[in-house]
Structures are given as structure tokens and as C-alpha cells.
Design an enzyme around this catalytic site. Structure first.
Site, PDB file in Angstrom:
ATOM      1  N   ASP A 148     -14.319 -60.375   9.621  1.00 37.82           N
ATOM      2  CA  ASP A 148     -14.523 -59.112  10.321  1.00 37.82           C
ATOM      3  C   ASP A 148     -14.258 -59.398  11.803  1.00 37.82           C
ATOM      4  OD1 ASP A 148     -15.026 -56.540  11.053  1.00 37.82           O
ATOM      5  OD2 ASP A 148     -16.937 -56.372  10.022  1.00 37.82           O
TER       6      ASP A 148
HETATM    7  C1  BGC Z   1     -15.607 -53.307  11.179  1.00 39.38           C
HETATM    8  C2  BGC Z   1     -14.543 -53.498  10.115  1.00 39.38           C
HETATM    9  C3  BGC Z   1     -13.190 -53.121  10.666  1.00 39.38           C
HETATM   10  C4  BGC Z   1     -12.913 -53.949  11.911  1.00 39.38           C
HETATM   11  C5  BGC Z   1     -11.577 -53.650  12.541  1.00 39.38           C
HETATM   12  C6  BGC Z   1     -15.245 -53.992  12.482  1.00 39.38           C
HETATM   13  O1  BGC Z   1     -16.103 -53.625  13.503  1.00 39.38           O
HETATM   14  O2  BGC Z   1     -16.858 -53.786  10.707  1.00 39.38           O
HETATM   15  O3  BGC Z   1     -14.846 -52.741   8.972  1.00 39.38           O
HETATM   16  O4  BGC Z   1     -12.195 -53.296   9.699  1.00 39.38           O
HETATM   17  O5  BGC Z   1     -13.921 -53.700  12.874  1.00 39.38           O
HETATM   18  O6  BGC Z   1     -11.588 -52.397  13.133  1.00 39.38           O
END
Ligand code: BGC
Length: 808
Positions: A231
Site C-alpha cells: 500500500d
Molecule cells: C489506499 C489504497 C490505494 C493507494 C493508492 C492508499 O492510501 O489505502 O487502497 O490503492 O492509497 O492510491
């Protein structure tokens, strides 16, 4: 499980053999917010990733690059139709290809553990089986279009509070039977090309370093052969992440991989063979999506084009859950006059906040949808109650563009924008603009108010801003970040900077100029700020009186109630389940004035409906996506049936058995074990407002017979109503003798069937072996529990119509 084709593996090995250590480690790190570097020397293109899950945003976080916005994942799950989820995936692959995206950062398959989870709209259900079925179909659909997925967030990112640091302490049974179960099902049946590991820790180890769950369970036991991406910013330690099975550290350019990983290999802290394994996974993904020369992509002929708006509308009406319909109030009888009220009826909330945000080219509000569908002169509209008590990104009534200037004030580019948000990350700048040349951005254009009164304008972001409205400069100063938070510029609340008396229908010029000057120490180049706006505040009592007057004058009142972006979003949890503002008062007042009151609930996840027995009908519409208002008109007028069934229990917070989302001393203990959602409500002996699986539709059904042959249950149902319909036949499995260690019953299968009035249809449901298994914590393996069970078929967990005893 089918394995990767041999020629593809050969191409991967050949490419790997040609890379030196520095290049390999570079390939494992984002080069910017969304992409990996291209390596032309080995014929490898740059891999592009994007959120997910209701649309494909692309590499630009802005409204000038629009995307189809489908209904929220809760809505997709509420349709209880894997084939519809697959079709959603096919459309998203088409969107991804259109935007040059190779991997969609979706689906989100965490569970609705506590109703306070702020991001529940983005996940499917409280039930792991339903989540797994919908998630697998979605992945199958996306990948059938040649686009990868990253099933997320592995695992147990079930709440947002302290998500970067929380240690979720989860008993092994609960972990296996609930939280890992959807991932296992999806890996087993849809073979996703990626997963995303979560921010949180599980049982003491952060998920980007979780060797056991990633290397042993996901890759070892389940045979996952895809890529594991962190993540965003979740990877913290070079060696621990690599040893924990993390292949890609995002976003770049500053990550714990790249040069830091090469250095760790040289220092002997990491074996180069482990780096090779990660590179293999990345190259395999690249091969699958067609980015590696010499390797045949997984899909050579993309599926036929899908009409995105039509599909968004279909999913929306299939997802709407009619939970109450006294005296057959719905569908509305033709010729009736309608009083529509509620701020969200005019400004619909079509999707949830955070990384799942996309920017649809258009949205259809309930007011738009009903105006188009009803005869002229039969619809009135009042605001009734407005829960948006804060400044929001300027949108309605604004026509803006962004003028980019250099240090001499010369115009270097003009970008279009459909709202007041500018968010240019990394090299995602308007054509012809570079970070070096860009000195200022002026958001400029006109605002045409729809209300007379004092309008408030605000600025979100950090740095120097000049704000002028109608020729007067109201603000010319520097906004500093409240705390040292890299997301501050994007997520902090806008500051009010101008209050201006304006007249409805009279356009005024507006201008917000920002001097681009990244704060010291910020290495990610970004231009991010917003012009915000708030309508004149009207007296809340007066608004309700106005709505009541209109309701009294009409045959039927339709009240649209909603959550706001401050209630449901990524990044924080909820503190209660109440509808914000005076919306409960509005419903009660309107219902008292008109017995034919229909309430439409525009919320991505459960809210309390304390007046639910005082109104004629209640329709839950989730975050219904860009075509939500059109779908609402389809359903209210009866052109279509509301097809949804609850994927999650709706009840009052005070009654909900599992609610905790706030860690104590850094730990969030899942002490309830396998008892979440309906499993917990049953155990506690409490009755929720609306049970799991509930949803009425526009016809009625009789359950005539159920037979079990081997592992197949065949249920015959008859449409006993007056119009064609679709029934979701649900099959629950219940141990014949109560067992304190196991839920009273659980969802074991389901199937949708359609029938004309008076006709019968047969639902065939195959019970998976896993429905009879529990995770044995002593032997650390699945254990088939022999004995007597009841197979219970019905319309919801509380409305079981037929029982068949079985002994296994
Ligand atoms: C989220 C993810 C997301 C990523 C990219 C993170 O803050 O938890 O689900 O894919 O950001 O935007």
C-alpha cells in the site's frame, strides 16, 4: 490451478538474466506516484497502476481526465450477482486500457467488522463467502480485459483509525475463516495477478513484512504467482520487506527499494536470489499485461466494448435495496404528484472519498433523474435539510480553468478543470508545463450562484494564495500546514477566506492564484490546492417548514437523506451512525405531513434510521455512481425492480455487537473471534433494523421445495406477485445442535433466479466443502466437521422458508 504458460516464463527468465543488480532493484520501486520504470534494453514498458475500485482514475488526480464512476462496492455486493460484478470488471478493463493503465488497484475485500469502519463503502460485505464470490468475479472480469488487479488490503485493514501503525491481534480461526477467506477464494478461483499488502500489522508483524502470511500462506498454501505491491508508503524496511515477500514498494521515487535495496544486497543483508524472485514476479506481471517484448500477453483480444453509463445505471438499480414498502407505496402509481426534498437529491453523493475517488464526466442526481422521468408539473423540489455544513471543493455553478504562468508572468499553458481542485502529482502536469518553469497557477472563471445570500469561499492547500471574488481581493497571504503531514495539502479542511453577498443567477468573476513553491524537505513534486465554496446558510427550521409545506401539497413525498464526505471516507472511521445535520428531523416532519413518505438513503454503509417505522417506504441506494439519479427514477416509477439484498446487517450502533475501531496501546484486539456481522447479532440474540440478506423487490415469492443431492441444493421458488422479478435464493448452513464455538448459521451459497408472475424457477446452489470446515488451531489446518446440519433456504438470514436436514 493453471500455471503461467511456459513461453511466458521463458521470456521472464531471459529478461531477468539481462539485468544487473541496480537495474533490478530500480524495477522494484515506483519511479513516481503510479508507475514503474521502463527498461528499453530488455523490451520492458513502464507499468502503470491506478485506483480503483469504482472506476479507473488514471495517473491524473483531476476532473479534467474523467472516468466512468460505477456504484460503490457495497452496492455491487448488494446485487448478489457475480456475473454483474464480472461485467463491471470488463468495463473497468476497458477504462484502464483507454487510460493507459495496466493494473487496477482493486478490489477491496476487507470485511465490515465494525459498522464504524469509515471505508466500508469500498468493501463488499460482513460475510467472507459473499465477499469472495463478488471479488473473484470482479477480478475475472478485469483480467479478461488484459488488465491486472491487486486484491487489497492483505489483510485485515478493516478500519482506518491509526491504520499505518495499528497491530490487529486476530485469533487464527477468525483470521482463516473470516479475514483471509475472501483472499483465498479469489486466489483459488480467479488467479489475480497481484495483491496489495496493507498498512496495518497482524499479530505483531506489519503486513509488508509478513513472511508467514505472504510467503507461506498466500504463495505457499494457495499457490499465488502474482505480484505483491505495498500500500502507498507502507513499506518501511528494506530487508524486512523483501524477506516478507514484498515485490514492489510504492509510490516513488523515494522508497525502501531501488538504491537502498542494491546497497542491502552489497552489504550482505539481502540475498540477490531473493531480489530475483521479486523481479520475476514483476516481469511476469508485465508479460501478462503485454509490456514485455517476446512474451505473449494473457489476453490478446480484448472483449467487446461496453457502454459504461448504461452499465452504471443497471448496476445501480440492481443494487438498490427496498427494505420497507408498506401498502405497496412503491412503485409510484402514475399521475401522482411528488414533493422531492433533501440536499442530496440535488447534489447527489455518488461515490465515497479517498483514493477510491474518480471524476465522472457527468452525474445524474435524483432531481435530474426524476425531472427527466416524470411528466412536467408533477415534481417539486425543496432543500429540506443540508448536512454539508462545511466548505467543499467548488463545483456546482463554477466554470473554471487553470492558467499556468512562469516567473515573468507569461502564460505557458491553460488547463481545463471541471471543479476547483488542482492536483498534479509528479510529472502529471498540463501539456507544455514543467516544474522548473511553473511559477504560479491561477484558477479563474465565473461563479453563477443558485441561491441569493452570503456565499463563503475558501482555500485548501499550503503556500501563498490570492483570492478575489467579483473584483475584490479577500485574501493574499500564506497558508501554512497545521502539522508536518505530507497529505495535509490534499486532505486538510479548507480555510474560509471570503464571505460575499451574491444574487442567484448573476455570474461573478472568481480567481484563486497559487504561487508554486514546494515546502523545504518535500521531495515529491506536486501542485495541489483547491478553491472551496459553501452556499449561504439558511435557517434549518425554515428549510424544514418549506419541505413540509411542499410534502403536504403533493401525493407522495420523497426524502433523500445522505452521509457527507466528512462521515464516510478513507483515512478515518466514523464516531456514530447517525445521519448528519437535521435530516432525521426532516424525515419525521415530512412523514407527519404526508403518510405516503418514501425515504431514499444515499449512504455507502449503514446509518441509523430511527424513524423507519413512521414512513411508508425505505430504499437504500448506497453511493450509486454517476447514473444514480437515472436508476432511482427507473426504480421509483417501477420501470425496473430494485434488485438488491443487504450484504451487511443494518442496525443501531448501540445494539451492534462488534463496534471497536480504536486501538488501545497500539493494538486492536479481534477478541470476538469468528463472531462478526450477522454471526455476532445471532449470538447476542439481538434483532437489527434490517437483517443480512433482506430486500423486498416488487413481487412476492413462495419457496415451494428444496432438495439436496450430494453437495447441490435445488430450491424451487414461485413468483406469486403481479410482475416479473428476480429472487436471490440464499442458502444458510446451521449445525443441528447448537455449538457455542460456531455461529448459529452462516451463508453457504446463493443463486439469483428470474420468473414471470405465477411461474416457478429453480435455483441450483453448490455448497462448497469449506462451508462445513473450521480452522483447527491445534493442528493448524482445516477440519471437516461431521454431523447433522440443517440446510435453510430463504430470503434473508431472518426469513428462512425451507429447511432440509442433512448428515455429513
Ligand atoms: C489506499 C489504497 C490505494 C493507494 C493508492 C492508499 O492510501 O489505502 O487502497 O490503492 O492509497 O492510491
Amino acid at each position: 490451478m493453471a500455471s503461467t504458460p511456459a513461453p511466458q516464463e521463458a521470456a521472464v527468465e531471459a529478461a531477468l538474466a539481462r539485468l544487473d543488480l541496480d537495474t533490478k532493484t530500480r524495477l522494484l520501486a515506483g519511479q513516481d506516484a503510479w508507475t514503474l520504470p521502463a527498461l528499453p534494453a530488455i523490451g520492458l514498458g513502464s507499468l502503470v497502476m491506478s485506483d480503483g475500485p469504482v472506476g479507473v482514475r488514471g495517473v491524473r488526480w483531476s476532473a479534467d481526465d474523467p472516468s466512468v464512476a460505477l456504484p460503490s462496492p457495497t452496492a455491487l455486493a448488494a446485487a448478489w450477482d457475480p456475473d454483474l460484478a464480472r461485467r463491471a470488471g470488463v468495463l473497468l478493463a476497458q477504462e484502464a486500457r483507454r487510460k493507459g493503465v495496466h493494473v487496477l488497484l482493486a478490489p477491496t475485500v476487507n470485511l465490515h467488522r465494525s459498522p464504524l469502519g469509515g471505508r466500508h463503502f469500498e468493501a463488499y460485505s460482513e460475510d467472507p463467502y459473499l465477499t469472495g464470490r463478488i471479488g473473484a468475479a470482479y477480478v475475472t472480469g478485469v483480467q479478461s480485459g488484459g488488465v491486472g488487479t491487486t486484491v487489497k488490503h492483505f489483510v485485515a485493514n478493516d478500519a482506518e483509525t491509526d491504520r499505518f501503525t495499528v497491530n490487529n491481534v486476530i485469533p487464527a480461526r477468525a483470521l482463516r475463516e473470516l479475514y483471509l477467506a475472501p483472499f483465498e477464494a479469489i486466489v483459488g478461483s480467479a488467479r489475480p495477478w497481484g495483491v496489495m499488502t496493507a498498512y496495518n500489522s497482524v499479530n505483531g508483524t506489519t503486513m509488508t513484512e509478513h513472511r508467514y502470511l505472504v510467503n507461506e500462506v498466500l504463495r505457499g498454501e494457495w499457490g499465488f504467482d502474482g505480484v505483491n505491491v505495498s500500500d502507498w508508503t507502507a513499506a518501511r524496511d528494506t530487508a524486512a520487506a523483501l524477506h516478507g515477500g514484498l515485490d514492489i514498494a510504492m509510490p516513488g521515487p523515494d522508497t525502501v527499494y531501488g538504491p537502498a535495496l542494491a546497497e542491502a544486497v552489497r552489504a550482505g543483508r539481502v540475498r540477490e536470489a531473493a531480489v530475483d524472485d521479486a523481479v520475476r514476479n514483476v516481469l511476469r506481471l508485465a508479460a501478462r499485461v503485454g509490456l514485455l517484448d517476446g512474451a505473449e500477453p494473457a489476453v490478446t483480444e480484448p472483449p467487446a466494448d461496453v457502454d459504461g453509463a448504461a452499465l452504471a445505471r443497471e448496476i445501480a438499480r440492481r443494487s438498490f435495496v427496498l427494505v420497507r414498502n408498506e401498502r405497496d407505496t412503491l412503485p409510484l402509481r402514475p399521475g401522482r404528484t411528488i414533493a422531492l426534498t433533501g440536499a442530496a437529491a440535488r447534489d447527489a453523493r455518488v461515490l465515497g472519498g479517498g483514493s477510491a475517488t474518480v471524476f465522472p464526466a457527468r452525474t445524474v442526481s435524483p432531481l435530474d433523474g426524476l425531472t427527466a422521468a416524470l411528466p412536467e408539473g408533477t415534481l417539486t423540489y425543496t432543500v429540506g435539510a443540508d448536512p454539508s455544513t462545511r466548505l467543499a471543493v467548488a463545483g456546482q455553478g463554477f466554470e473554471l480553468r487553470a492558467d499556468c504562468r512562469d516567473a515573468h508572468g507569461a502564460l505557458i499553458a491553460t488547463a481545463t478543470t471541471s471543479n476547483g481542485r488542482i492536483q498534479w502529482l509528479g510529472d502529471d502536469l498540463p501539456a507544455g508545463v514543467t516544474h522548473d518553469a511553473l511559477h504560479s497557477v491561477e484558477l479563474t472563471g465565473t461563479f453563477t450562484p443558485r441561491e441569493t445570500g452570503t456565499h463563503t469561499f475558501g482555500v485548501q492547500g499550503t503556500g501563498r494564495f490570492t483570492l478575489a471574488v467579483d473584483g475584490t481581493t479577500y485574501y493574499d497571504d500564506v497558508q501554512r500546514p497545521a502539522e508536518d503531514d505530507p497529505f495535509e495539502a490534499v486532505f486538510a479542511a479548507p480555510e474560509p477566506r471570503a464571505r460575499v453577498a451574491l444574487t442567484a443567477g448573476q455570474p461573478v468573476p472568481v480567481s484563486l492564484t497559487h504561487l508554486v513553491d514546494p515546502p523545504a524537505g518535500v521531495r515529491v513534486k506536486a501542485v495541489a490546492f483547491s478553491l472551496a465554496h459553501q452556499e449561504p446558510g439558511r435557517d434549518p427550521d425554515e428549510l424544514i417548514v418549506e419541505a413540509v409545506r411542499a410534502a403536504r401539497a403533493a401525493d407522495t413525498a420523497v426524502v433523500v437523506v445522505a452521509t457527507t464526505e466528512h462521515v464516510e471516507s478513507e483515512g478515518f472511521d466514523r464516531t456514530d451512525l447517525r445521519l448528519p445535520g437535521r435530516q432525521d428531523d426532516l424525515v419525521r416532519a415530512v412523514a407527519a405531513a404526508n403518510p405516503d413518505t418514501v425515504v431514499v438513503v444515499n449512504a455507502g454503509s449503514p446509518v441509523e434510521l430511527p424513524w423507519r417505522d413512521e414512513v411508508a417506504a425505505v430504499l437504500l441506494t448506497w453511493f450509486p455512481g454517476q447514473e444514480g439519479g437515472a436508476a432511482l427514477a427507473d426504480v421509483l416509477t417501477g420501470a425496473r425492480e430494485p434488485g438488491g439484498r443487504l450484504p451487511t446487517t443494518w442496525g443501531a450502533l448501540a445494539d451492534a455487537p462488534v463496534t471497536r475501531v480504536t486501538p488501545e496501546n497500539g493494538e486492536l484486539r479481534y477478541d470476538e473471534g469468528v463472531f462478526i456481522g450477522y454471526r455476532a447479532w445471532q449470538k447476542a440474540g439481538r434483532t437489527p433494523a434490517y437483517p443480512f440478506g433482506h430486500g423486498l423487490g416488487y413481487t412476492t415469492w413462495a419457496y415451494e421445495s428444496a432438495e439436496v443431492h450430494g453437495s447441490t441444493v435445488t430450491v424451487r421458488v414461485r413468483n406469486t406477485g403481479a410482475r416479473p422479478g428476480r429472487e436471490v435464493v440464499q442458502v444458510y448452513l446451521a449445525p443441528a445442535a447448537p455449538d457455542a464455538e460456531r455461529p448459529a448459521r452462516w451463508l453457504a451459497g446463493f443463486a439469483g433466479v428470474e420468473a414471470a408472475p405465477g411461474e416457478t424457477a429453480e435455483a441450483r446452489v453448490d455448497l462448497p466443502r469449506r462451508a462445513f470446515e473450521i480452522w483447527d488451531e491445534t493442528s493448524n489446518s482445516w477440519s471437516f466437521v461431521k454431523g447433522s446440519y440443517e440446510i435453510q433456504a430463504g430470503r434473508s438470514i431472518a426469513d428462512r422458508r425451507i429447511t432440509v436436514p442433512v448428515t455429513v
